[in-house]
Write a protein that holds these residues in place. Structure first.
Motif, PDB file in Angstrom:
ATOM      1  N   GLY A 265     -11.081   1.775 -55.270  1.00 48.23           N
ATOM      2  CA  GLY A 265     -10.346   1.082 -54.227  1.00 48.23           C
ATOM      3  C   GLY A 265     -11.153   0.948 -52.954  1.00 48.23           C
ATOM      4  N   ILE A 266     -10.443   0.593 -51.881  1.00 49.02           N
ATOM      5  CA  ILE A 266     -11.080   0.325 -50.600  1.00 49.02           C
ATOM      6  C   ILE A 266     -10.176   0.811 -49.478  1.00 49.02           C
ATOM      7  CG2 ILE A 266     -10.077  -2.007 -50.493  1.00 49.02           C
ATOM      8  CD1 ILE A 266     -12.683  -2.924 -49.107  1.00 49.02           C
ATOM      9  N   HIS A 267     -10.802   1.227 -48.387  1.00 43.75           N
ATOM     10  CA  HIS A 267     -10.052   1.606 -47.195  1.00 43.75           C
ATOM     11  C   HIS A 267     -10.470   0.690 -46.051  1.00 43.75           C
ATOM     12  CE1 HIS A 267      -7.743   4.292 -44.591  1.00 43.75           C
ATOM     13  NE2 HIS A 267      -8.602   3.874 -43.674  1.00 43.75           N
ATOM     14  N   VAL A 268      -9.473   0.142 -45.356  1.00 43.49           N
ATOM     15  CA  VAL A 268      -9.766  -0.770 -44.243  1.00 43.49           C
ATOM     16  C   VAL A 268      -8.995  -0.371 -42.994  1.00 43.49           C
ATOM     17  CG1 VAL A 268     -10.330  -2.740 -45.713  1.00 43.49           C
ATOM     18  CG2 VAL A 268      -7.966  -2.406 -44.984  1.00 43.49           C
ATOM     19  N   GLY A 269      -9.563  -0.752 -41.856  1.00 39.08           N
ATOM     20  CA  GLY A 269      -8.898  -0.556 -40.574  1.00 39.08           C
ATOM     21  C   GLY A 269      -8.522  -1.898 -39.991  1.00 39.08           C
ATOM     22  N   ASN A 270      -8.190  -1.919 -38.718  1.00 42.77           N
ATOM     23  CA  ASN A 270      -7.713  -3.148 -38.097  1.00 42.77           C
ATOM     24  C   ASN A 270      -8.829  -4.067 -37.624  1.00 42.77           C
ATOM     25  OD1 ASN A 270      -4.592  -3.026 -37.873  1.00 42.77           O
ATOM     26  ND2 ASN A 270      -5.305  -0.948 -37.492  1.00 42.77           N
ATOM     27  N   SER A 271     -10.054  -3.580 -37.640  1.00 44.31           N
ATOM     28  CA  SER A 271     -11.186  -4.436 -37.289  1.00 44.31           C
ATOM     29  C   SER A 271     -11.931  -4.903 -38.534  1.00 44.31           C
ATOM     30  CB  SER A 271     -12.145  -3.692 -36.360  1.00 44.31           C
ATOM     31  OG  SER A 271     -12.632  -2.513 -36.985  1.00 44.31           O
TER      32      SER A 271
ATOM     33  N   SER B  46      -8.391  -7.579 -43.647  1.00 46.42           N
ATOM     34  CA  SER B  46      -7.008  -7.099 -43.700  1.00 46.42           C
ATOM     35  C   SER B  46      -6.612  -6.744 -45.124  1.00 46.42           C
ATOM     36  CB  SER B  46      -6.060  -8.176 -43.175  1.00 46.42           C
ATOM     37  OG  SER B  46      -5.976  -9.245 -44.105  1.00 46.42           O
ATOM     38  N   PRO B  47      -5.640  -5.837 -45.288  1.00 45.52           N
ATOM     39  CA  PRO B  47      -5.128  -5.544 -46.627  1.00 45.52           C
ATOM     40  C   PRO B  47      -4.663  -6.790 -47.366  1.00 45.52           C
ATOM     41  CG  PRO B  47      -4.402  -3.856 -45.110  1.00 45.52           C
ATOM     42  CD  PRO B  47      -5.072  -4.916 -44.275  1.00 45.52           C
ATOM     43  N   ALA B  48      -4.052  -7.727 -46.654  1.00 44.50           N
ATOM     44  CA  ALA B  48      -3.598  -8.969 -47.297  1.00 44.50           C
ATOM     45  C   ALA B  48      -4.781  -9.744 -47.862  1.00 44.50           C
ATOM     46  CB  ALA B  48      -2.831  -9.826 -46.305  1.00 44.50           C
ATOM     47  N   ALA B  49      -5.878  -9.802 -47.106  1.00 43.10           N
ATOM     48  CA  ALA B  49      -7.073 -10.503 -47.579  1.00 43.10           C
ATOM     49  C   ALA B  49      -7.697  -9.777 -48.763  1.00 43.10           C
ATOM     50  CB  ALA B  49      -8.081 -10.639 -46.446  1.00 43.10           C
TER      51      ALA B  49
END
Length: 213
Positions: A83-89, A92-95
Protein backbone atom coordinates in the motif's frame (compact mmCIF):
# COMPACT_ATOMS: atom_id res chain seq x y z
CA UNK A 1 -11.71 -1.66 11.24
CA UNK A 2 -11.57 -5.44 10.96
CA UNK A 3 -9.18 -5.48 7.98
CA UNK A 4 -6.49 -3.43 9.77
CA UNK A 5 -4.99 -5.68 12.44
CA UNK A 6 -1.54 -4.12 12.76
CA UNK A 7 -0.25 -2.92 16.11
CA UNK A 8 3.38 -1.83 15.72
CA UNK A 9 4.32 0.12 12.61
CA UNK A 10 7.94 0.95 11.81
CA UNK A 11 8.54 4.07 9.73
CA UNK A 12 12.06 3.83 8.39
CA UNK A 13 14.63 6.57 8.65
CA UNK A 14 18.14 6.04 7.33
CA UNK A 15 19.70 8.73 9.54
CA UNK A 16 18.06 7.34 12.66
CA UNK A 17 19.83 4.02 12.05
CA UNK A 18 23.08 5.69 13.18
CA UNK A 19 25.25 4.46 10.30
CA UNK A 20 24.24 0.85 10.90
CA UNK A 21 22.98 -1.31 8.08
CA UNK A 22 19.43 -0.20 7.27
CA UNK A 23 18.17 -3.69 6.47
CA UNK A 24 19.70 -5.22 9.59
CA UNK A 25 17.90 -2.63 11.72
CA UNK A 26 14.55 -3.28 10.02
CA UNK A 27 14.94 -7.05 10.28
CA UNK A 28 15.74 -6.78 13.98
CA UNK A 29 12.67 -4.61 14.50
CA UNK A 30 10.46 -7.16 12.77
CA UNK A 31 11.88 -9.93 14.94
CA UNK A 32 10.98 -7.78 17.94
CA UNK A 33 7.33 -7.43 16.97
CA UNK A 34 6.93 -4.87 14.18
CA UNK A 35 4.11 -6.09 11.92
CA UNK A 36 3.93 -3.25 9.35
CA UNK A 37 6.75 -1.21 7.77
CA UNK A 38 6.71 2.06 5.85
CA UNK A 39 9.65 3.12 3.74
CA UNK A 40 10.07 6.88 3.83
CA UNK A 41 12.84 8.27 1.63
CA UNK A 42 13.15 11.98 0.89
CA UNK A 43 16.77 12.07 -0.24
CA UNK A 44 16.97 9.32 -2.88
CA UNK A 45 16.24 9.70 -6.57
CA UNK A 46 13.55 7.48 -8.07
CA UNK A 47 15.93 4.76 -9.25
CA UNK A 48 17.62 4.48 -5.85
CA UNK A 49 14.28 4.62 -4.06
CA UNK A 50 12.90 1.78 -6.16
CA UNK A 51 16.00 -0.37 -5.64
CA UNK A 52 15.88 0.11 -1.87
CA UNK A 53 12.12 -0.55 -1.79
CA UNK A 54 12.44 -3.77 -3.75
CA UNK A 55 15.24 -4.99 -1.51
CA UNK A 56 13.25 -4.14 1.60
CA UNK A 57 10.13 -5.83 0.26
CA UNK A 58 12.10 -9.02 -0.43
CA UNK A 59 13.29 -8.99 3.19
CA UNK A 60 9.84 -8.34 4.63
CA UNK A 61 8.20 -10.98 2.45
CA UNK A 62 10.19 -13.60 4.37
CA UNK A 63 8.37 -12.55 7.52
CA UNK A 64 4.97 -11.90 5.89
CA UNK A 65 5.19 -8.26 6.96
CA UNK A 66 3.52 -5.78 4.57
CA UNK A 67 5.44 -2.83 3.13
CA UNK A 68 3.88 0.62 2.76
CA UNK A 69 5.50 3.29 0.57
CA UNK A 70 5.39 6.88 1.71
CA UNK A 71 4.18 9.45 -0.84
CA UNK A 72 5.34 7.86 -4.09
CA UNK A 73 2.60 6.11 -6.07
CA UNK A 74 5.05 5.19 -8.82
CA UNK A 75 7.37 3.37 -6.41
CA UNK A 76 4.48 1.71 -4.60
CA UNK A 77 3.03 0.32 -7.82
CA UNK A 78 6.35 -0.71 -9.37
CA UNK A 79 7.43 -2.54 -6.23
CA UNK A 80 4.05 -4.23 -5.75
CA UNK A 81 3.99 -2.87 -2.22
CA UNK A 82 1.08 -3.62 0.09
CA UNK A 83 0.00 0.00 0.00
CA UNK A 84 0.82 3.68 0.24
CA UNK A 85 0.68 6.43 2.84
CA UNK A 86 -0.09 10.01 1.82
CA UNK A 87 -0.42 13.37 3.51
CA UNK A 88 -2.15 16.56 2.48
CA UNK A 89 0.73 17.82 0.35
CA UNK A 90 0.93 14.53 -1.57
CA UNK A 91 -1.32 12.79 -4.06
CA UNK A 92 -4.80 12.63 -2.53
CA UNK A 93 -6.33 9.32 -1.43
CA UNK A 94 -9.02 9.83 -4.08
CA UNK A 95 -6.35 10.15 -6.78
CA UNK A 96 -4.56 7.06 -5.43
CA UNK A 97 -7.80 5.07 -5.65
CA UNK A 98 -8.28 6.20 -9.25
CA UNK A 99 -4.74 5.44 -10.38
CA UNK A 100 -4.16 2.36 -8.24
CA UNK A 101 -7.49 0.69 -7.51
CA UNK A 102 -5.71 -2.45 -6.28
CA UNK A 103 -3.90 -0.64 -3.48
CA UNK A 104 -4.21 -2.93 -0.48
CA UNK A 105 -3.66 -0.41 2.31
CA UNK A 106 -4.20 3.33 1.93
CA UNK A 107 -3.11 5.51 4.82
CA UNK A 108 -3.85 9.20 5.27
CA UNK A 109 -2.26 11.71 7.67
CA UNK A 110 -4.70 13.90 9.58
CA UNK A 111 -3.19 17.31 10.31
CA UNK A 112 -6.28 19.04 11.69
CA UNK A 113 -9.71 17.93 12.80
CA UNK A 114 -11.66 19.32 9.81
CA UNK A 115 -9.89 16.84 7.54
CA UNK A 116 -11.67 14.00 9.32
CA UNK A 117 -14.90 15.04 7.55
CA UNK A 118 -13.39 14.87 4.06
CA UNK A 119 -13.70 12.21 1.39
CA UNK A 120 -9.94 11.67 1.70
CA UNK A 121 -10.41 10.41 5.25
CA UNK A 122 -13.54 8.44 4.38
CA UNK A 123 -11.90 6.33 1.68
CA UNK A 124 -8.64 5.70 3.54
CA UNK A 125 -8.00 2.40 5.32
CA UNK A 126 -6.47 4.10 8.36
CA UNK A 127 -5.98 7.58 9.73
CA UNK A 128 -2.57 8.64 11.03
CA UNK A 129 -2.43 11.30 13.72
CA UNK A 130 0.82 13.10 13.10
CA UNK A 131 2.45 13.98 15.38
CA UNK A 132 0.90 12.88 18.66
CA UNK A 133 3.99 14.27 20.36
CA UNK A 134 6.52 16.63 18.79
CA UNK A 135 9.41 14.85 17.11
CA UNK A 136 12.77 15.83 15.65
CA UNK A 137 12.32 13.35 12.78
CA UNK A 138 9.17 15.03 11.46
CA UNK A 139 9.10 18.80 11.68
CA UNK A 140 6.75 19.74 8.79
CA UNK A 141 3.56 19.38 10.84
CA UNK A 142 0.89 21.80 12.02
CA UNK A 143 -0.18 20.63 15.48
CA UNK A 144 0.67 18.21 18.25
CA UNK A 145 -2.34 15.96 18.91
CA UNK A 146 -1.43 14.69 22.36
CA UNK A 147 -3.47 12.14 24.27
CA UNK A 148 -6.53 14.39 24.30
CA UNK A 149 -6.39 14.67 20.52
CA UNK A 150 -6.27 10.89 20.18
CA UNK A 151 -9.28 10.57 22.48
CA UNK A 152 -11.19 13.21 20.54
CA UNK A 153 -10.57 11.68 17.12
CA UNK A 154 -11.36 8.23 18.50
CA UNK A 155 -14.74 9.54 19.64
CA UNK A 156 -15.49 10.86 16.15
CA UNK A 157 -14.53 7.95 13.89
CA UNK A 158 -14.49 4.18 13.71
CA UNK A 159 -11.48 4.28 11.38
CA UNK A 160 -8.32 2.56 12.59
CA UNK A 161 -6.07 5.20 14.17
CA UNK A 162 -2.29 5.11 13.84
CA UNK A 163 -0.40 7.38 16.25
CA UNK A 164 3.02 8.67 15.21
CA UNK A 165 5.48 11.10 16.73
CA UNK A 166 7.95 10.58 19.59
CA UNK A 167 6.44 7.25 20.61
CA UNK A 168 8.35 4.90 22.90
CA UNK A 169 7.75 2.21 25.51
CA UNK A 170 7.01 4.85 28.15
CA UNK A 171 3.96 6.31 26.41
CA UNK A 172 2.77 3.37 24.29
CA UNK A 173 0.24 2.09 26.81
CA UNK A 174 -1.33 5.53 27.32
CA UNK A 175 -1.78 5.99 23.57
CA UNK A 176 -3.50 2.64 23.13
CA UNK A 177 -5.73 3.36 26.12
CA UNK A 178 -6.60 6.73 24.55
CA UNK A 179 -7.81 4.98 21.41
CA UNK A 180 -4.89 4.36 19.06
CA UNK A 181 -5.12 1.00 17.28
CA UNK A 182 -1.52 1.01 16.07
CA UNK A 183 1.65 2.87 17.02
CA UNK A 184 4.10 4.07 14.38
CA UNK A 185 7.65 4.39 15.64
CA UNK A 186 10.84 5.79 14.15
CA UNK A 187 13.67 6.79 16.49
CA UNK A 188 12.78 4.69 19.54
CA UNK A 189 13.45 1.61 17.41
CA UNK A 190 15.80 2.72 14.62
CA UNK A 191 18.14 4.62 16.96
CA UNK A 192 18.06 2.07 19.76
CA UNK A 193 21.22 0.18 20.65
CA UNK A 194 19.10 -2.97 20.31
CA UNK A 195 16.25 -2.44 17.79
CA UNK A 196 14.84 -5.90 18.38
CA UNK A 197 14.60 -5.39 22.14
CA UNK A 198 13.20 -1.86 21.69
CA UNK A 199 10.48 -3.16 19.36
CA UNK A 200 9.66 -6.00 21.75
CA UNK A 201 9.30 -3.60 24.70
CA UNK A 202 6.91 -1.35 22.79
CA UNK A 203 4.94 -4.28 21.42
CA UNK A 204 4.60 -5.67 24.94
CA UNK A 205 3.21 -2.35 26.20
CA UNK A 206 0.71 -2.31 23.32
CA UNK A 207 -0.46 -5.83 24.03
CA UNK A 208 -0.88 -5.15 27.75
CA UNK A 209 -2.99 -2.06 27.04
CA UNK A 210 -5.37 -3.68 24.56
CA UNK A 211 -8.70 -4.46 26.24
CA UNK A 212 -9.22 -8.19 26.82
CA UNK A 213 -5.79 -9.05 25.41
Amino acid sequence: MSSFKYKLYLVTNQQACRQRDFFDVVEAAVKGGVDLVQIREKELDEKQFLYKTLKLKALLDKYNVPLIVNDSLTIAMQSHAAGIHVGNSDLSPAAVKTKWPDAGILGYSLEHLDQLKTNNAAISDYIALSPVFSSTTKTDTLIEWGLEGVRLVRSLTDKPLVAIGNIHAGNASALVTAGANCLAVISAICSSDDPEKAAALIRNEIEKAIPNS
